[in-house]
Write an enzyme that holds these catalytic residues in place. Structure first.
Site, PDB file in Angstrom:
ATOM      1  N   ASP A   1     -57.039 -31.635 -22.374  1.00 45.43           N
ATOM      2  CA  ASP A   1     -58.157 -31.579 -23.317  1.00 45.43           C
ATOM      3  C   ASP A   1     -57.685 -31.658 -24.770  1.00 45.43           C
ATOM      4  O   ASP A   1     -58.423 -32.127 -25.652  1.00 45.43           O
ATOM      5  CB  ASP A   1     -58.947 -30.267 -23.152  1.00 45.43           C
ATOM      6  CG  ASP A   1     -59.188 -29.858 -21.719  1.00 45.43           C
ATOM      7  OD1 ASP A   1     -58.281 -30.056 -20.883  1.00 45.43           O
ATOM      8  OD2 ASP A   1     -60.257 -29.306 -21.429  1.00 45.43           O
TER       9      ASP A   1
ATOM     10  N   ASP B   1     -58.833 -25.644 -30.006  1.00 37.78           N
ATOM     11  CA  ASP B   1     -60.128 -26.318 -29.954  1.00 37.78           C
ATOM     12  C   ASP B   1     -60.775 -26.588 -31.308  1.00 37.78           C
ATOM     13  O   ASP B   1     -61.951 -26.936 -31.375  1.00 37.78           O
ATOM     14  CB  ASP B   1     -61.105 -25.505 -29.092  1.00 37.78           C
ATOM     15  CG  ASP B   1     -60.774 -25.591 -27.617  1.00 37.78           C
ATOM     16  OD1 ASP B   1     -60.532 -26.710 -27.144  1.00 37.78           O
ATOM     17  OD2 ASP B   1     -60.748 -24.539 -26.948  1.00 37.78           O
TER      18      ASP B   1
END
Length: 403
Positions: free
Chosen positions: A182, A117
């Site tokens: 994602d 992330d």
């Protein structure tokens, strides 16, 4: 005969003038809506600032209280990023000052290597900060963050591993190399790093990951699975499941947004027509889906049973709007118009009282009714930082490209 042609010409001119007036009216309405949203955001985020300790980042507003996170939570970059979007529109120095304070506590994350992330955390924040200020220290942070993210690349499988499997739950489920859709969003930082340095390995990793994802993550209708588990030695896909969607075989709404945004962004950097085709395919799946409501704010999963209580996901809608506006930059004719029209519909919907909070409410967040993870009973029907972030990004994109 001349009279007949004259009347036809006069009628055509009248229609053209009428269309121009309608366009002018819509142009003014969009200007007003964008202005109103940023005026609201400037005031509303003052409440959020007061509710967030100086060593934390906002996460959500749940059970009538603000919930904050440390800087290692995957959403930690969205708050400073949103402040920077507000600053970009308003040019208010105090907003930039608050963003800089939050960037200062986020700085150490540039060495973080335990999940994928880093793009969300560091490019939504420092990427916007560098774009707006040209501070070379921010560029150094982005490049170091890219080095950290690149450590998660698994060359034999040709993917960036999303999550560690030291977690007991993942181990018990037999995961060895989980990769989630994602992850497409985090490739933007890697592409930027290669385009702004001499190190082309970042872009090579991003494009290899994007290619592997096209090969394995999508169904024939361009909908995406959420989680794939790879054998990291052979690249074999061991399983295709969901973590946050309705079912393993379903199309989780925000996941489709990550795919749409991710491949549109990859086309921006590479001009590879394969990525444009992928983005167009995902857009077709979303926009033609019979379960997409007329206000274009999707239910939390395209395959969830629809009842009066089925939740919408405003965060997915925000991502769609921003991605569709960019996709409109790379297409033309009716296709372009369709993308822009749907994005406008989303922005108008999210600007309405149905989805936008009243000043001083909602914990200081702009938008209501997002869905984090229903299977985990986490952040269900709450405001979320990334919903606000992509909403303001979409408004700025509309202002820049279509006004």
């Amino acid at each position: 005969m001349k009279t007949k042609y004259y009347l036809i010409l006069l009628s055509f001119c009248s229609l053209s003038i009428s269309a121009q007036k309608d366009n002018s009216k819509d142009h003014f309405a969009m200007q007003k809506m964008i202005q109103d949203n940023f005026a609201f955001a400037e005031k509303q985020y003052q409440y959020l600032e007061k509710a967030t300790p100086s060593d934390s980042m906002p996460r959500t507003f749940e059970n009538n209280r603000n919930v904050n996170s440390d800087v290692y939570w995957w959403c930690s970059g969205f708050y400073p990023g949103t402040l920077l979007y507000i600053y970009e529109y308003t040019k208010k120095p105090l907003i930039l000052d608050e963003a800089k304070k939050r960037l200062a506590i986020l700085d150490t994350v540039k060495y973080f290597t335990k999940n994928h992330d880093l793009g969300f955390m560091m490019f939504c924040s420092f990427g916007n900060a560098y774009r707006l200020t040209k501070n070379e220290e921010y560029k150094k942070v982005i490049l170091q963050s890219s080095k950290s993210l690149a450590t998660r690349y698994r060359p034999d499988a040709k993917v960036i591993q999303s999550w560690e499997v030291t977690d007991g739950g993942l181990r018990q489920k037999g995961f060895v190399g989980p990769v989630i859709i994602d992850n497409m969003m985090n490739l933007e930082m890697l592409e930027w790093a290669s385009h702004n340095s001499a190190d082309k390995s970042f872009a090579n990793i991003a494009e290899t990951h994007a290619n592997t994802t096209i090969k394995n993550h999508f169904r024939p209708d361009y909908s995406s699975y959420h989680v794939l588990d790879y054998d990291l030695n052979t690249g074999e896909v061991k399983k295709k499941v969901t973590a946050q969607g309705y079912a393993d075989s379903s199309a989780w709404s925000r996941g489709q947004g990550w795919a749409l945004y991710g491949y549109t962004m990859m086309y921006r950097f590479t001009k590879n027509p394969v990525y444009l085709k992928q983005a167009q395919g995902v857009a077709k799946f979303i926009l033609n889906n019979p379960n997409l409501p007329s206000d274009k704010v999707p239910y939390w999963d395209f395959d969830a049973p629809i009842t009066p209580s089925t939740l919408r996901d405003v965060s997915a809608a925000s991502v769609y709007a921003s991605a569709l506006l960019e996709l409109g930059q790379y297409t033309s004719g009716k296709e372009k118009q369709n993308y822009v029209d749907v994005a406008k519909t989303i922005l108008k919907s999210l600007s309405s009282p149905k989805y936008r909070a009243q000043l001083g409410t909602n914990g200081g967040y702009l938008l209501m009714h997002s869905v984090g993870s229903i299977p985990h009973k986490s952040e269900v029907d709450t405001p979320l930082t990334y919903a606000d972030y992509y909403f303001l990004e979409a408004l700025l994109r509309y202002k820049k490209w279509y006004l």
